[in-house]
Motif scaffolding. Structure first.
Motif: not given
Length: 329
Positions: A267-291
């Motif tokens: 579980v903590p292993y998954m959450r560490e990966i998940w938190d990093a993936r959420e952060a990178s996804a958010r940046q990808n969406v911003i870079d794509a010009g989404c509102e």
């Protein structure tokens, strides 16, 4: 759960293979697992890690062969196979579990959890364990919960800041009565369609929007056609990692303890990966010009959920669990 006759043929081959596998002693063959997420997705990595821990601590006697990417079918199908013992472990969303056990509606309630930390403490604690325990009579052993992020609304029409902005929109939802009721309560038109068809449905205007977590919004490229993302965080429903009770019953008590130990450590292993993936996804969406609308006031959305809670939270156990979770906020 009753198997739909039209699906019997599709289920027959895996079940026969499972029956043959179950005739072998545990350890003579790998445990078999399923996940509809693609290889590399945080839940898939977590289940693989569970298998690695299990193999290490038994010198290879217990090992796992996981089948990601929906290789063995959709979650409803693989859940049925797991209940019959044709699969040993399975990572599933709560939606198919809602069909067989009403208590699993509790962690899927809209606006039950105030923060990710609140959700994690609740599901790691006594409320989470009590919910997993309700799966046992259905042929499943609940091992642990994995994160599935904060689900939010996104659409191709306009920015959404209030429920009124959603009114009249066709919003894709999971095939779940709870999600249908939630979107209806917000004044939108819920449209259940398979997840894999959402991108094309958005392109063709079959739906105006959908709701999901940020990594899914990014991974599926839905942001290319639905560029308004409103961080309502309306649902923080987890995903469940379960074992077939038939497999569990054939394990020794020591091996059962080890399986549970390895699942909890994943579980903590998954959450560490998940938190990093959420952060990178958010940046990808911003870079794509989404509102990205992150300063939304969720109280008007939350206020419309009272009838949804009343409809799905009816038993004494459900009501107690809701109170216990709210007390942990």
């Amino acid at each position: 759960m009753t198997i739909n006759p039209t699906r019997r043929a599709a289920l027959a081959a895996p079940l026969l293979l499972g029956a043959a596998a179950c005739s072998q002693e545990i350890g003579e063959r790998p445990l078999r697992g399923a996940d509809t997420h693609a290889a590399g997705y945080p839940t898939v990595q977590a289940v693989d890690y569970f298998g690695e821990l299990l193999s290490q601590r038994t010198d290879g006697r217990l090992r796992l062969r996981n089948y990601p990417g929906g290789q063995l079918g959709g979650e409803g199908d693989t859940l049925e196979i797991t209940m019959f013992g044709g699969l040993d472990v399975n990572r599933v969303n709560l939606a198919p579990l809602n069909v067989i056990e009403p208590t699993t509606f509790v962690p899927a309630l809209p606006f039950l959890f105030s923060t990710t930390d609140h959700m994690r403490r609740s599901l790691d604690g006594e409320p989470g364990r009590a919910i997993l325990e309700t799966l046992r009579p259905h042929g499943l052993i609940g091992l642990c919960f994995y994160d599935s992020g904060q689900r939010s609304f996104y659409n191709r029409v306009r920015p959404v800041r209030t429920p009124e902005d959603l009114r009249g929109m066709k919003i894709r939802v999971q095939p779940s009565d709870l999600y249908v009721a939630m979107v209806s309560a917000l004044g939108a038109n819920p449209t259940p369609i398979p997840f894999g068809e959402v991108y094309q449905a958005l392109v063709q205007g079959v739906v105006d929007g959908a709701e999901n977590n940020m990594p899914s919004y990014d991974d599926t490229r839905h942001h290319e056609v639905a560029r308004y993302y409103t961080a309502t965080g309306h649902v923080m429903a987890p995903e469940a990692f379960v074992m077939s009770r038939r497999t569990w019953d054939r394990l020794t008590p020591a091996d059962r303890d080890l399986v549970m130990e390895c699942a909890n450590e994943s579980v903590p292993y998954m959450r560490e990966i998940w938190d990093a993936r959420e952060a990178s996804a958010r940046q990808n969406v911003i870079d794509a010009g989404c509102e990205l609308i992150e300063d939304v006031d969720v109280e008007p959305f939350r206020a419309l959920m009272a009838p949804v809670w009343e409809r799905f939270i009816v038993s004494d156990l459900q009501q107690r669990l809701v109170r216990d979770i709210q007390a942990m906020e």
